[in-house]
Design a protein around this motif. Structure first.
Motif, PDB file in Angstrom:
ATOM      1  N   ALA A 122       0.833  -1.206   0.000  1.00 45.09           N
ATOM      2  CA  ALA A 122       0.000   0.000   0.000  1.00 45.09           C
ATOM      3  C   ALA A 122       0.868   1.256   0.000  1.00 45.09           C
ATOM      4  CB  ALA A 122      -0.933  -0.004   1.208  1.00 45.09           C
ATOM      5  N   ALA A 123       1.954   1.228   0.768  1.00 43.88           N
ATOM      6  CA  ALA A 123       2.864   2.380   0.807  1.00 43.88           C
ATOM      7  C   ALA A 123       3.534   2.578  -0.552  1.00 43.88           C
ATOM      8  CB  ALA A 123       3.918   2.177   1.887  1.00 43.88           C
ATOM      9  N   ALA A 124       3.901   1.469  -1.211  1.00 41.32           N
ATOM     10  CA  ALA A 124       4.527   1.562  -2.529  1.00 41.32           C
ATOM     11  C   ALA A 124       3.539   2.091  -3.563  1.00 41.32           C
ATOM     12  CB  ALA A 124       5.060   0.195  -2.949  1.00 41.32           C
ATOM     13  N   VAL A 125       2.280   1.652  -3.456  1.00 45.97           N
ATOM     14  CA  VAL A 125       1.244   2.135  -4.377  1.00 45.97           C
ATOM     15  C   VAL A 125       1.026   3.630  -4.178  1.00 45.97           C
ATOM     16  CG1 VAL A 125      -1.220   2.023  -4.910  1.00 45.97           C
ATOM     17  CG2 VAL A 125       0.093  -0.097  -4.632  1.00 45.97           C
ATOM     18  N   ALA A 126       0.945   4.055  -2.904  1.00 45.19           N
ATOM     19  CA  ALA A 126       0.740   5.474  -2.607  1.00 45.19           C
ATOM     20  C   ALA A 126       1.889   6.321  -3.134  1.00 45.19           C
ATOM     21  CB  ALA A 126       0.577   5.669  -1.102  1.00 45.19           C
ATOM     22  N   ALA A 127       3.111   5.766  -3.094  1.00 43.89           N
ATOM     23  CA  ALA A 127       4.288   6.502  -3.564  1.00 43.89           C
ATOM     24  C   ALA A 127       4.430   6.449  -5.080  1.00 43.89           C
ATOM     25  CB  ALA A 127       5.546   5.944  -2.907  1.00 43.89           C
ATOM     26  N   ALA A 132       9.130  -0.752  -6.109  1.00 42.47           N
ATOM     27  CA  ALA A 132       8.726  -1.112  -4.750  1.00 42.47           C
ATOM     28  C   ALA A 132       7.443  -1.931  -4.755  1.00 42.47           C
ATOM     29  CB  ALA A 132       8.548   0.145  -3.900  1.00 42.47           C
ATOM     30  N   ILE A 133       6.541  -1.647  -5.685  1.00 43.60           N
ATOM     31  CA  ILE A 133       5.307  -2.439  -5.798  1.00 43.60           C
ATOM     32  C   ILE A 133       5.653  -3.880  -6.160  1.00 43.60           C
ATOM     33  CG2 ILE A 133       3.187  -2.784  -7.126  1.00 43.60           C
ATOM     34  CD1 ILE A 133       3.037   0.285  -7.410  1.00 43.60           C
ATOM     35  N   ALA A 134       6.539  -4.046  -7.150  1.00 38.66           N
ATOM     36  CA  ALA A 134       6.949  -5.396  -7.553  1.00 38.66           C
ATOM     37  C   ALA A 134       7.665  -6.110  -6.412  1.00 38.66           C
ATOM     38  CB  ALA A 134       7.849  -5.320  -8.786  1.00 38.66           C
ATOM     39  N   ASP A 135       8.521  -5.383  -5.696  1.00 35.78           N
ATOM     40  CA  ASP A 135       9.233  -5.987  -4.564  1.00 35.78           C
ATOM     41  C   ASP A 135       8.259  -6.425  -3.473  1.00 35.78           C
ATOM     42  OD1 ASP A 135      11.686  -5.628  -5.771  1.00 35.78           O
ATOM     43  OD2 ASP A 135      12.216  -3.828  -4.625  1.00 35.78           O
ATOM     44  N   SER A 136       7.256  -5.594  -3.196  1.00 32.12           N
ATOM     45  CA  SER A 136       6.303  -5.936  -2.132  1.00 32.12           C
ATOM     46  C   SER A 136       5.396  -7.085  -2.556  1.00 32.12           C
ATOM     47  CB  SER A 136       5.471  -4.704  -1.747  1.00 32.12           C
ATOM     48  OG  SER A 136       4.744  -4.204  -2.850  1.00 32.12           O
ATOM     49  N   ASP A 137       5.068  -7.158  -3.842  1.00 34.01           N
ATOM     50  CA  ASP A 137       4.305  -8.296  -4.373  1.00 34.01           C
ATOM     51  C   ASP A 137       5.099  -9.579  -4.153  1.00 34.01           C
ATOM     52  OD1 ASP A 137       2.808 -10.099  -5.825  1.00 34.01           O
ATOM     53  OD2 ASP A 137       2.718  -8.898  -7.643  1.00 34.01           O
ATOM     54  N   LEU A 181      -4.217  -4.591  -7.931  1.00 30.09           N
ATOM     55  CA  LEU A 181      -3.236  -5.536  -7.398  1.00 30.09           C
ATOM     56  C   LEU A 181      -3.284  -5.554  -5.878  1.00 30.09           C
ATOM     57  CD1 LEU A 181      -0.866  -7.408  -8.358  1.00 30.09           C
ATOM     58  CD2 LEU A 181       0.645  -5.480  -7.894  1.00 30.09           C
ATOM     59  N   LEU A 182      -3.377  -4.382  -5.290  1.00 30.33           N
ATOM     60  CA  LEU A 182      -3.461  -4.275  -3.829  1.00 30.33           C
ATOM     61  C   LEU A 182      -4.719  -4.962  -3.314  1.00 30.33           C
ATOM     62  CD1 LEU A 182      -2.284  -3.087  -1.217  1.00 30.33           C
ATOM     63  CD2 LEU A 182      -3.498  -0.960  -1.738  1.00 30.33           C
ATOM     64  N   ALA A 183      -5.845  -4.759  -3.998  1.00 30.58           N
ATOM     65  CA  ALA A 183      -7.104  -5.373  -3.568  1.00 30.58           C
ATOM     66  C   ALA A 183      -7.023  -6.896  -3.624  1.00 30.58           C
ATOM     67  CB  ALA A 183      -8.248  -4.870  -4.449  1.00 30.58           C
ATOM     68  N   GLU A 184      -6.362  -7.436  -4.639  1.00 33.09           N
ATOM     69  CA  GLU A 184      -6.219  -8.890  -4.750  1.00 33.09           C
ATOM     70  C   GLU A 184      -5.427  -9.449  -3.575  1.00 33.09           C
ATOM     71  OE1 GLU A 184      -4.705 -10.111  -8.533  1.00 33.09           O
ATOM     72  OE2 GLU A 184      -6.217  -8.984  -9.657  1.00 33.09           O
ATOM     73  N   LEU A 204      -6.503 -17.291  -4.958  1.00 28.93           N
ATOM     74  CA  LEU A 204      -5.191 -17.596  -5.528  1.00 28.93           C
ATOM     75  C   LEU A 204      -5.299 -17.923  -7.013  1.00 28.93           C
ATOM     76  CD1 LEU A 204      -3.331 -19.757  -2.841  1.00 28.93           C
ATOM     77  CD2 LEU A 204      -2.467 -17.669  -3.930  1.00 28.93           C
ATOM     78  N   GLU A 205      -6.273 -18.777  -7.363  1.00 29.11           N
ATOM     79  CA  GLU A 205      -6.427 -19.167  -8.757  1.00 29.11           C
ATOM     80  C   GLU A 205      -6.765 -17.959  -9.632  1.00 29.11           C
ATOM     81  OE1 GLU A 205      -9.319 -22.262  -8.721  1.00 29.11           O
ATOM     82  OE2 GLU A 205      -8.001 -23.709  -7.716  1.00 29.11           O
ATOM     83  N   ALA A 206      -7.650 -17.098  -9.144  1.00 24.73           N
ATOM     84  CA  ALA A 206      -8.023 -15.905  -9.907  1.00 24.73           C
ATOM     85  C   ALA A 206      -6.834 -14.957 -10.051  1.00 24.73           C
ATOM     86  CB  ALA A 206      -9.188 -15.195  -9.228  1.00 24.73           C
ATOM     87  N   HIS A 207      -6.061 -14.827  -8.984  1.00 30.15           N
ATOM     88  CA  HIS A 207      -4.892 -13.948  -8.985  1.00 30.15           C
ATOM     89  C   HIS A 207      -3.868 -14.413 -10.018  1.00 30.15           C
ATOM     90  CE1 HIS A 207      -1.959 -11.163  -7.401  1.00 30.15           C
ATOM     91  NE2 HIS A 207      -1.145 -12.131  -7.029  1.00 30.15           N
TER      92      HIS A 207
END
Length: 230
Positions: A122-127, A132-137, A181-184, A204-207
């Motif tokens: 969420a912090a990476a998305v906000a920034a 950072a989004i890929a790293d947090s995923d 992505l965050l919601a998933e 998981l399957e949908a993701h």
């Protein structure tokens, strides 16, 4: 003599450290698929002798990240549509098994760990920071498997997550909508906290299916190659 409280000292070889550095560079797209890796240049860049470097590169060949061509050298492995589907199919299997295991354990503690990973995302998305989004995923899914307590599932997941980052770097032309992505990932975390096996496996399957469709969408709409003259 009770030595149960003593932890072993971790001693990592130079080759293991070098393998980590190269693996990270491949994962982040510094070395795109098809790139030839030269021993002389890499050894100089990393400040190591060619012995540990060769050992490190052979480890990465065994992991499937590099391919060796006789008389030519080592190259970062190319990825095609079939590879993407296979990687995500394998990930779905590993993460489903890990998820079901952690539901049978301390799922509240597991959900807390996943919440922390979601907060980082969420912090990476906000920034607006795509790296950072890929790293947090990556960290979220590594944490999900680690929380299962299975070292074998964790070893499998580690390799698959690196290949996932290669897929994203090599084939994805547009990033996923960050909020979606965050919601998933929040849904996955909520399913763990609720202890809902069906909800977790469906999420998981949908993701995974959504990721495959998104990564391969540019490939599906690519124009056909022009016909060769008769």
């Amino acid at each position: 003599m009770d030595l149960s409280d003593m932890e072993p000292v971790e001693r990592r070889s130079t080759a293991a450290i070098v393998a980590d550095r190269i693996r990270t560079a491949i994962m982040r797209g510094t070395f795109p698929p098809g790139t030839q890796l030269g021993e002389v240049e890499l050894a100089a860049r990393l400040g190591v002798s060619r012995g540990p470097l060769r050992e490190a590169m052979q480890r990465l060949v065994a992991e499937g990240l590099l391919r060796s061509e006789r008389h030519r050298g080592l190259f970062v492995r190319d990825l095609g549509a079939a590879d993407v589907r296979d990687i995500y199919h394998a990930r779905a299997s590993v993460e489903r098994a890990a998820g079901l295991l952690l539901l049978d354990g301390d799922r509240a503690a597991a959900a807390d760990r996943l919440d922390t990973a979601v907060d980082a995302m969420a912090a990476a998305v906000a920034a607006g920071d795509p790296v950072a989004i890929a790293d947090s995923d990556h960290a979220f899914h590594a944490e999900l498997v680690a929380a299962s307590g299975s070292p074998r599932l964790r070893r499998m997941a580690d390799g698959l997550l690196v290949e996932t980052r290669m897929c994203l770097a090599a084939l994805q032309q547009t990033a996923p909508p960050p909020e979606g992505l965050l919601a998933e990932h929040r849904e996955l975390c909520d399913a763990v906290r609720a202890g809902d096996r069906d909800r977790l496996t469906a999420a998981l399957e949908a993701h995974m299916a959504d990721a495959v469709d998104r990564i391969l969408a540019p490939v599906a709409v690519a124009p056909p190659a022009p016909a060769l003259p008769a």
